[in-house]
Scaffold this active site. Structure first.
Site, mmCIF file in Angstrom:
data_model
loop_
_atom_site.group_PDB
_atom_site.id
_atom_site.type_symbol
_atom_site.label_atom_id
_atom_site.label_comp_id
_atom_site.label_asym_id
_atom_site.label_seq_id
_atom_site.Cartn_x
_atom_site.Cartn_y
_atom_site.Cartn_z
ATOM 1 N N LYS A 1 9.502 8.269 -7.162
ATOM 2 C CA LYS A 1 9.333 9.615 -7.711
ATOM 3 C C LYS A 1 9.262 10.633 -6.586
ATOM 4 O O LYS A 1 9.660 11.764 -6.741
ATOM 5 C CB LYS A 1 8.010 9.712 -8.478
ATOM 6 C CG LYS A 1 7.924 8.819 -9.666
ATOM 7 C CD LYS A 1 6.587 9.056 -10.369
ATOM 8 C CE LYS A 1 6.171 7.838 -11.150
ATOM 9 N NZ LYS A 1 5.245 6.965 -10.379
ATOM 10 N N LYS B 1 2.643 6.700 3.231
ATOM 11 C CA LYS B 1 2.439 7.994 2.581
ATOM 12 C C LYS B 1 2.057 9.062 3.612
ATOM 13 O O LYS B 1 2.545 10.183 3.556
ATOM 14 C CB LYS B 1 1.375 7.886 1.485
ATOM 15 C CG LYS B 1 1.909 7.180 0.232
ATOM 16 C CD LYS B 1 0.814 6.954 -0.788
ATOM 17 C CE LYS B 1 1.344 6.255 -2.031
ATOM 18 N NZ LYS B 1 0.267 5.761 -2.894
ATOM 19 N N LYS C 1 14.093 2.618 -1.267
ATOM 20 C CA LYS C 1 13.435 2.282 -2.526
ATOM 21 C C LYS C 1 13.411 3.522 -3.441
ATOM 22 O O LYS C 1 13.086 4.614 -2.984
ATOM 23 C CB LYS C 1 11.981 1.870 -2.239
ATOM 24 C CG LYS C 1 11.151 1.617 -3.494
ATOM 25 C CD LYS C 1 9.666 1.514 -3.167
ATOM 26 C CE LYS C 1 8.848 2.628 -3.808
ATOM 27 N NZ LYS C 1 8.291 2.386 -5.117
#
Ligand code: ADP
Ligand code: TRP
Length: 323
Positions: free
Chosen positions: A192, A110, A189
């Site tokens: 969202k 992230k 992958k």
């Protein structure tokens, strides 16, 4: 068995969420005691727009209910409606080693993708452990990307039990290898936050654009098409049984197949698959009060269980000074 899992309302829910988690949860509710929740505290690690968070939380609730999550059979709630989870997070934090969190792939990914490296993001797995341990979750259905988070939860539970005496159930992950990593339209992958998701309830035009945009290779029409790593093949397979998959494989291996035709078929398949839920989804979206009431009832039921585990934990660490 107590089966439990959560999902972040940080964007519209997609085929990866559906096959990796949501569909399996709906199936589980028939034979197990199911706890399903929308983790809006977790979403705060990446969403800084209050109106967006509110909207996505409501939309995710509508999605689950429309897809068949039955509030009479399962406990369905919004994480922040049981704020006890934040207190448990603190109790767990004190048996969580820094090294354990520093090894988190999810955190590193992230940050590499540009999410600010805040303390909330770093301690995300501790809040997730609290989500599970607060309700005595035994089985946790998730996609493969959550495997390490589950290992961290297990580690925290065992360390807490070892330090303070038996307090928590040590949960088991439930990852179905075939469905564990649904690819996005670009082959990474589906997520969202990667802009590569095919949303479950996208409108017809958006769905069409997404599916026609699935990345394909440049194998000429009159040659057999590769199966291995073929994004279109993998996405279509999600909607097929074994016979259907074998037929699709045969068509890919036969020269003459046009990817464009397969995309059109997939578009029709996805649309039809979710069509029975679409009307209910629209009805729910218009009835905010009803949905909010359901979530509130879910939270009340969740809190009854949460209080038992939290009180036990508070006692075992010695917060009840009056005793
Ligand atoms: P996202 O990456 O889209 O933000 P979440 O992290 O909120 O998704 O994941 C919610 C649930 O859906 C988790 O159980 C996760 O493992 C599962 N999931 C998410 N993306 C996929 C995917 N591409 N394939 C399979 N499961 C997925
Ligand atoms: N971290 C999970 C995800 O991104 C969401 C989550 C939060 C969760 N708490 C949980 C999943 C508890 C299972 C159990 O997908």
């Amino acid at each position: 068995m107590r089966v439990l899992s959560g999902i972040q309302p940080s964007g519209s829910l997609h085929l990866g969420n559906y096959f990796g988690m949501m569909k399996r949860m709906v199936d589980y509710q028939e034979k197990n005691e199911l706890f399903c929740f929308l983790v809006n505290y977790h979403a705060l690690t990446s969403v800084f727009d209050a109106a967006f968070l509110r909207r996505q939380t409501f939309e995710a609730a509508c999605d689950f209910l429309a897809l068949g999550l039955d509030p009479a059979k399962s406990v369905f709630y919004v994480q922040s409606d049981v704020p006890e989870v934040t207190e448990l997070t603190w109790l767990l934090s004190n048996v969580t080693g820094m090294g354990l969190l520093e090894r988190s792939h999810s955190y590193k990914d992230k940050v590499a993708r540009g999410i600010a490296a805040g303390h909330g993001l770093f301690s995300y797995p501790v809040l997730m452990a609290a989500d599970i341990l607060l309700y005595g979750g035994e089985i946790v259905p998730v996609g493969k990307d959550q495997k390490q988070h589950l290992e961290i939860t297990r580690d925290i539970a065992m360390r807490f039990n070892h330090t303070y005496g038996e307090t928590f159930v040590v949960p088991e992950p439930d990852i179905e290898e075939d469905l564990a990593a649904v690819p996005g339209v670009d082959g990474q992958k589906m997520s969202k936050s990667y802009g590569n998701a095919i949303e479950i309830f996208a409108d017809a035009k958006t769905l069409r654009e997404k599916i026609m945009g699935i990345k394909t290779d440049s194998t000429p029409v009159n040659e057999p098409k590769p199966i291995e790593g073929n994004i279109l093949f993998r996405l279509y397979s999600l909607f097929l049984d074994d016979t259907g998959k074998a037929e699709l494989e045969e068509r890919f291996l036969t020269p003459g197949l046009r990817y464009g035709d397969v995309k059109k078929e997939l578009l029709a398949t996805v649309w039809e698959y979710f069509a029975p839920y679409r009307q209910e989804r629209e009805r729910l979206a218009r009835d905010k009060g009803y949905v909010a009431g359901i979530m509130q009832q879910g939270a009340d039921r969740a809190r009854q269980v949460a209080t038992v585990y939290l009180e036990r934990a508070r006692h075992n660490v010695g917060l009840d000074y009056w005793e």
